[in-house]
Design a protein around this motif. Structure first.
Motif, PDB file in Angstrom:
ATOM      1  N   SER A  22      33.872  17.149  -8.254  1.00 39.30           N
ATOM      2  CA  SER A  22      34.930  18.141  -9.730  1.00 39.30           C
ATOM      3  C   SER A  22      35.388  18.468  -8.701  1.00 39.30           C
ATOM      4  CB  SER A  22      34.901  19.234 -10.505  1.00 39.30           C
ATOM      5  OG  SER A  22      36.297  19.272 -10.806  1.00 39.30           O
ATOM      6  N   ASN A  76      34.899  16.148 -14.816  1.00 35.10           N
ATOM      7  CA  ASN A  76      34.737  17.395 -15.710  1.00 35.10           C
ATOM      8  C   ASN A  76      34.315  17.565 -17.204  1.00 35.10           C
ATOM      9  OD1 ASN A  76      35.939  19.220 -13.860  1.00 35.10           O
ATOM     10  ND2 ASN A  76      38.069  18.882 -14.200  1.00 35.10           N
ATOM     11  N   VAL A 109      34.081  24.760 -14.050  1.00 37.70           N
ATOM     12  CA  VAL A 109      35.546  24.771 -13.624  1.00 37.70           C
ATOM     13  C   VAL A 109      36.141  25.231 -12.829  1.00 37.70           C
ATOM     14  CG1 VAL A 109      36.665  23.347 -13.976  1.00 37.70           C
ATOM     15  CG2 VAL A 109      34.621  22.931 -14.390  1.00 37.70           C
TER      16      VAL A 109
END
Length: 431
Positions: A22, A76, A109
């Protein structure tokens, strides 16, 4: 308990791998959209293979962004799903497990897969882009069929709302992009005013017509063939110009252009006998151009015809002014002065910070000299701008305020404004 913990190591490690992927997609997106296309093109032309890969990728930005977003969303979503399974294994199938998984993955994230890689990419976009380009080429290739379908769907959906994002619907031209970049770097102190004016002058030749920079017919020095040869030659030799239009009967009847070199050569051959010189014979054929000709077109015409001097006419053929090669070049490099040029430019700074400006000073010259942005779309000269904005021919001492400046009429001759005092209005006063 140890066996249970060991069973969770694999999914936790997989989550870490997905977070790395990611971060790769996020950093790649930032770097490849912020990379300098011009710099990559230059490096590519010099044989840099990494730059060539970047150039290939950014050639179709829509496909590139589609592949990056597709890959980023896949990793994700997959990471969040696995994290949810891990927390359900730890806390049971409860709402608490889902909430903890959502909060944890959002933090991970955001910090490690969004902010960190994007900050690194924006700091060194060119180097980052060349680093990720080899792998990103394969990602784009693998996702190409899916991204193509997504592109078609997105374009069709946006067309319903009247928005066309096809390749041929670019809003800004390359010239506008360069001009915007130059202005931005100048405002940030990266380019000085002289360099900015030089680049902008070259870019704007296609947008400026000769009527905007020409010497008006009232200011043209002409020679009357109805006068004696001695009088004509005396005026020609006193003039600071090497080329002078010659007319007969009236100033609209231009019959030639007298060049100083041709005149001196003829005088030499005639042993300085002015009456023996045939001025009509040595005058060159006048070159006429329409007032709507752009500077780029005129510059090209000058080079092809090997001319340096042209008379500007309106749609009825009446003389409006003249333009020279030097006038056009001055739009690029600024004022070119020689030993015969007058130092007076029509702009006189005053002790109080204002300017006394002749009415026939062009808005372009004033903007360039003072680094202002007065509009020149509706008028060529400062006097014309005042008349346009006031919708009248002002009287002496009248004052007008517009575009952040105050204009006071100093002198007027008949219907012509000949001198204006210009003062900048302080921001507080303008509000």
């Amino acid at each position: 308990m140890n066996e249970f913990d060991t069973a969770l190591l694999a999914p936790i490690g997989f989550i870490a791998l997905l977070l790395v992927l990611s971060a790769f997609f996020s950093g790649s997106e930032t770097a490849l959209t912020a990379v300098s296309k011009a710099r990559m093109h230059r490096l590519d032309s010099e044989g840099d293979l990494r730059a060539r890969r970047v150039t290939f990728l950014i050639r179709d930005r829509e496909r590139l962004i589609g592949a990056i977003l597709l890959g980023n969303n896949l990793v994700n979503i997959l990471a969040t799903s696995i994290a949810t399974s891990v927390f359900i294994a730890l806390f049971g199938a409860t709402g608490l497990a889902n909430a903890i998984a959502t909060i944890t993955m959002t933090i991970l994230v955001l910090v490690f897969s969004e902010v960190t890689p994007k900050s690194a990419a924006i700091a060194r976009p060119d180097g980052f882009a060349m680093l990720v380009a080899p792998l990103m080429r394969w990602v784009v290739f693998v996702f190409a069929p899916i991204t193509r379908v997504v592109q078609l769907i997105v374009r069709g959906f946006l067309k319903v709302f009247g928005l066309d994002i096809s390749k041929d619907s670019a809003v800004f031209s390359a010239t506008e992009e360069i001009r915007g970049a130059v202005d931005l770097h100048h405002s940030e102190g990266g380019i000085d005013k002289e360099s900015r004016d030089l680049i902008r002058g070259a870019l704007e030749l296609d947008e400026i017509r000769v009527e905007e920079i020409m010497i008006h017919r009232k200011s043209i020095e002409m020679l009357d063939l109805d006068q004696s040869n001695e009088e004509i030659i005396r005026k020609a030799l006193k003039s600071p110009h090497t080329r002078l239009p010659v007319f007969r009967d009236n100033t609209d009847n231009i019959v030639g252009v007298l060049h100083a070199k041709d005149l001196l050569r003829a005088l030499w051959d005639a042993e300085a006998d002015a009456n023996a010189v045939d001025l009509t014979a040595i005058a060159r054929t006048p070159y006429f151009v329409p007032e709507t000709t752009t500077l780029q077109e005129q510059l090209d015409a000058f080079k092809i015809k090997q001319e340096h001097f042209a008379l500007v006419v309106d749609e009825y053929g009446a003389i409006q002014g003249l333009v020279t090669m030097e006038d056009i070049l001055e739009e690029i490099v600024g004022e070119i002065e020689d030993e015969y040029d007058s130092p007076v430019q029509g702009v006189r700074p005053q002790a109080d910070g204002s300017l006394n400006v002749d009415g026939d000073v062009t808005i372009r010259d004033l903007n360039r000299a003072m680094d202002w942005n007065l509009p020149d779309g509706e008028a060529v000269t400062v006097a014309g701008l005042v008349i346009h904005e006031s919708q009248s021919i002002p009287e002496v001492s009248q004052t007008f305020s517009f575009h952040g400046f105050r204009f006071q009429i100093l002198r007027r001759r008949r219907n012509q404004i000949t001198a204006i005092k210009i003062s900048e209005i302080a921001p507080a006063a303008a509000d």
